[in-house]
Design a protein around this motif. Structure first.
Motif, PDB file in Angstrom:
ATOM      1  N   ALA A  92       0.830  -1.204   0.000  1.00 41.92           N
ATOM      2  CA  ALA A  92       0.000   0.000   0.000  1.00 41.92           C
ATOM      3  C   ALA A  92       0.865   1.256   0.000  1.00 41.92           C
ATOM      4  CB  ALA A  92      -0.925  -0.004   1.210  1.00 41.92           C
ATOM      5  N   GLN A  93       1.957   1.249   0.755  1.00 43.92           N
ATOM      6  CA  GLN A  93       2.857   2.409   0.772  1.00 43.92           C
ATOM      7  C   GLN A  93       3.458   2.642  -0.613  1.00 43.92           C
ATOM      8  OE1 GLN A  93       3.636   4.690   3.079  1.00 43.92           O
ATOM      9  NE2 GLN A  93       2.363   3.820   4.673  1.00 43.92           N
ATOM     10  N   MET A  94       3.851   1.569  -1.293  1.00 43.70           N
ATOM     11  CA  MET A  94       4.436   1.721  -2.636  1.00 43.70           C
ATOM     12  C   MET A  94       3.375   2.146  -3.654  1.00 43.70           C
ATOM     13  SD  MET A  94       7.314  -1.333  -2.819  1.00 43.70           S
ATOM     14  CE  MET A  94       6.179  -2.403  -3.614  1.00 43.70           C
ATOM     15  N   ALA A  95       2.148   1.657  -3.493  1.00 47.82           N
ATOM     16  CA  ALA A  95       1.091   1.996  -4.437  1.00 47.82           C
ATOM     17  C   ALA A  95       0.640   3.445  -4.300  1.00 47.82           C
ATOM     18  CB  ALA A  95      -0.097   1.067  -4.241  1.00 47.82           C
ATOM     19  N   VAL A  96       0.744   4.007  -3.123  1.00 52.74           N
ATOM     20  CA  VAL A  96       0.289   5.368  -2.877  1.00 52.74           C
ATOM     21  C   VAL A  96       1.411   6.382  -3.131  1.00 52.74           C
ATOM     22  CG1 VAL A  96      -0.598   6.893  -1.055  1.00 52.74           C
ATOM     23  CG2 VAL A  96      -1.500   4.613  -1.309  1.00 52.74           C
ATOM     24  N   PHE A  97       2.640   5.933  -3.122  1.00 57.32           N
ATOM     25  CA  PHE A  97       3.792   6.824  -3.252  1.00 57.32           C
ATOM     26  C   PHE A  97       3.837   7.473  -4.639  1.00 57.32           C
ATOM     27  CE2 PHE A  97       8.313   7.588  -4.154  1.00 57.32           C
ATOM     28  CZ  PHE A  97       8.600   8.451  -3.109  1.00 57.32           C
ATOM     29  N   GLY A  98       4.075   8.775  -4.652  1.00 56.74           N
ATOM     30  CA  GLY A  98       4.274   9.511  -5.908  1.00 56.74           C
ATOM     31  C   GLY A  98       3.042   9.519  -6.792  1.00 56.74           C
ATOM     32  N   GLU A  99       3.270   9.286  -8.080  1.00 58.52           N
ATOM     33  CA  GLU A  99       2.175   9.319  -9.051  1.00 58.52           C
ATOM     34  C   GLU A  99       1.530   7.956  -9.265  1.00 58.52           C
ATOM     35  OE1 GLU A  99       3.707  10.947 -12.652  1.00 58.52           O
ATOM     36  OE2 GLU A  99       4.097  12.896 -11.767  1.00 58.52           O
ATOM     37  N   ASN A 100       1.949   6.957  -8.541  1.00 56.90           N
ATOM     38  CA  ASN A 100       1.392   5.607  -8.716  1.00 56.90           C
ATOM     39  C   ASN A 100      -0.107   5.580  -8.465  1.00 56.90           C
ATOM     40  OD1 ASN A 100       3.963   4.681  -9.236  1.00 56.90           O
ATOM     41  ND2 ASN A 100       4.300   3.975  -7.143  1.00 56.90           N
ATOM     42  N   LEU A 101      -0.572   6.395  -7.551  1.00 63.14           N
ATOM     43  CA  LEU A 101      -1.993   6.413  -7.217  1.00 63.14           C
ATOM     44  C   LEU A 101      -2.835   6.924  -8.385  1.00 63.14           C
ATOM     45  CD1 LEU A 101      -3.928   5.798  -4.923  1.00 63.14           C
ATOM     46  CD2 LEU A 101      -3.651   8.136  -4.139  1.00 63.14           C
ATOM     47  N   LEU A 102      -2.266   7.772  -9.227  1.00 60.34           N
ATOM     48  CA  LEU A 102      -3.014   8.306 -10.360  1.00 60.34           C
ATOM     49  C   LEU A 102      -3.332   7.241 -11.403  1.00 60.34           C
ATOM     50  CD1 LEU A 102      -1.086  11.651 -10.889  1.00 60.34           C
ATOM     51  CD2 LEU A 102      -3.314  11.332  -9.825  1.00 60.34           C
ATOM     52  N   TYR A 103      -2.510   6.204 -11.449  1.00 54.55           N
ATOM     53  CA  TYR A 103      -2.698   5.168 -12.465  1.00 54.55           C
ATOM     54  C   TYR A 103      -3.413   3.931 -11.928  1.00 54.55           C
ATOM     55  CZ  TYR A 103       0.641   8.125 -14.826  1.00 54.55           C
ATOM     56  OH  TYR A 103       1.268   9.197 -15.390  1.00 54.55           O
ATOM     57  N   ALA A 104      -3.826   3.962 -10.695  1.00 54.46           N
ATOM     58  CA  ALA A 104      -4.536   2.831 -10.094  1.00 54.46           C
ATOM     59  C   ALA A 104      -6.012   2.885 -10.490  1.00 54.46           C
ATOM     60  CB  ALA A 104      -4.407   2.883  -8.577  1.00 54.46           C
ATOM     61  N   PRO A 105      -6.684   1.730 -10.533  1.00 53.17           N
ATOM     62  CA  PRO A 105      -8.135   1.733 -10.752  1.00 53.17           C
ATOM     63  C   PRO A 105      -8.829   2.540  -9.653  1.00 53.17           C
ATOM     64  CG  PRO A 105      -7.264  -0.496 -10.905  1.00 53.17           C
ATOM     65  CD  PRO A 105      -6.150   0.381 -10.432  1.00 53.17           C
ATOM     66  N   SER A 106      -9.919   3.195  -9.991  1.00 52.52           N
ATOM     67  CA  SER A 106     -10.511   4.177  -9.085  1.00 52.52           C
ATOM     68  C   SER A 106     -10.930   3.582  -7.736  1.00 52.52           C
ATOM     69  CB  SER A 106     -11.699   4.863  -9.753  1.00 52.52           C
ATOM     70  OG  SER A 106     -12.703   3.913 -10.051  1.00 52.52           O
TER      71      SER A 106
ATOM     72  N   TYR B 149      -4.128   3.333   3.786  1.00 54.34           N
ATOM     73  CA  TYR B 149      -2.724   2.943   3.876  1.00 54.34           C
ATOM     74  C   TYR B 149      -2.091   3.360   5.203  1.00 54.34           C
ATOM     75  CZ  TYR B 149      -0.848   7.611   2.867  1.00 54.34           C
ATOM     76  OH  TYR B 149      -0.500   8.927   2.923  1.00 54.34           O
ATOM     77  N   ARG B 150      -2.509   4.459   5.775  1.00 53.59           N
ATOM     78  CA  ARG B 150      -1.951   4.886   7.070  1.00 53.59           C
ATOM     79  C   ARG B 150      -2.365   3.944   8.190  1.00 53.59           C
ATOM     80  NH1 ARG B 150      -4.136  10.295   5.596  1.00 53.59           N
ATOM     81  NH2 ARG B 150      -2.486  11.287   4.410  1.00 53.59           N
ATOM     82  N   TRP B 151      -3.647   3.575   8.202  1.00 57.52           N
ATOM     83  CA  TRP B 151      -4.148   2.702   9.262  1.00 57.52           C
ATOM     84  C   TRP B 151      -3.569   1.300   9.142  1.00 57.52           C
ATOM     85  CZ3 TRP B 151      -5.801   5.332  13.039  1.00 57.52           C
ATOM     86  CH2 TRP B 151      -6.452   6.551  12.826  1.00 57.52           C
ATOM     87  N   ILE B 152      -3.384   0.851   7.927  1.00 58.58           N
ATOM     88  CA  ILE B 152      -2.782  -0.468   7.717  1.00 58.58           C
ATOM     89  C   ILE B 152      -1.337  -0.461   8.200  1.00 58.58           C
ATOM     90  CG2 ILE B 152      -2.061  -2.113   5.947  1.00 58.58           C
ATOM     91  CD1 ILE B 152      -4.616  -1.284   4.409  1.00 58.58           C
ATOM     92  N   THR B 153      -0.627   0.618   7.944  1.00 58.52           N
ATOM     93  CA  THR B 153       0.755   0.719   8.397  1.00 58.52           C
ATOM     94  C   THR B 153       0.829   0.774   9.923  1.00 58.52           C
ATOM     95  OG1 THR B 153       1.309   1.885   6.362  1.00 58.52           O
ATOM     96  CG2 THR B 153       2.869   2.054   8.178  1.00 58.52           C
ATOM     97  N   ILE B 154      -0.063   1.517  10.548  1.00 52.56           N
ATOM     98  CA  ILE B 154      -0.089   1.577  12.017  1.00 52.56           C
ATOM     99  C   ILE B 154      -0.416   0.200  12.598  1.00 52.56           C
ATOM    100  CG2 ILE B 154      -1.352   2.525  13.986  1.00 52.56           C
ATOM    101  CD1 ILE B 154      -1.594   5.133  12.342  1.00 52.56           C
ATOM    102  N   ALA B 155      -1.381  -0.485  12.006  1.00 57.66           N
ATOM    103  CA  ALA B 155      -1.728  -1.828  12.481  1.00 57.66           C
ATOM    104  C   ALA B 155      -0.556  -2.788  12.304  1.00 57.66           C
ATOM    105  CB  ALA B 155      -2.950  -2.349  11.723  1.00 57.66           C
ATOM    106  N   ALA B 156       0.168  -2.668  11.211  1.00 57.25           N
ATOM    107  CA  ALA B 156       1.325  -3.538  10.976  1.00 57.25           C
ATOM    108  C   ALA B 156       2.414  -3.291  12.017  1.00 57.25           C
ATOM    109  CB  ALA B 156       1.875  -3.314   9.565  1.00 57.25           C
TER     110      ALA B 156
END
Length: 89
Positions: free
Chosen positions: A22-36, A46-53
């Motif tokens: 999730a961190q890699m998918a949200v980083f930079g412009e990667n989120l713009l190319y993800a399915p909506s 992604y923040r809550w998942i990282t905190i839980a991890a």
């Protein structure tokens, strides 16, 4: 307790892997190319998942360290059956 440790370890590994993804998918412009729908889910969680991890890693580490200390302490002492034979009175 072994079953609980195994389940906790499996959940921790899955959560950490997803948090890294999730961190890699949200980083930079990667989120713009993800399915909506998937991008919306990742952007919101992604923040809550990282905190839980992080919490799961700490909890798993504490459980494994406490288990190792308990085993080490048990190995130093004599079993109860041997102790009563050694001191009969």
């Amino acid at each position: 307790m072994k079953i609980v440790k195994g389940i906790l370890l499996a959940i921790t590994i899955v959560t950490v892997c997803f948090a890294v993804y999730a961190q890699m998918a949200v980083f930079g412009e990667n989120l713009l190319y993800a399915p909506s729908q998937w991008g919306f889910f990742l952007a919101r969680s992604y923040r809550w998942i990282t905190i839980a991890a992080v919490i799961l890693v700490i909890l798993t580490t504490v459980l494994f360290v406490l288990g190792a200390l308990r085993r080490k302490r048990k190995a130093k002492g004599l079993p109860k059956g041997k102790e009563s034979e050694k001191n009969p009175g």
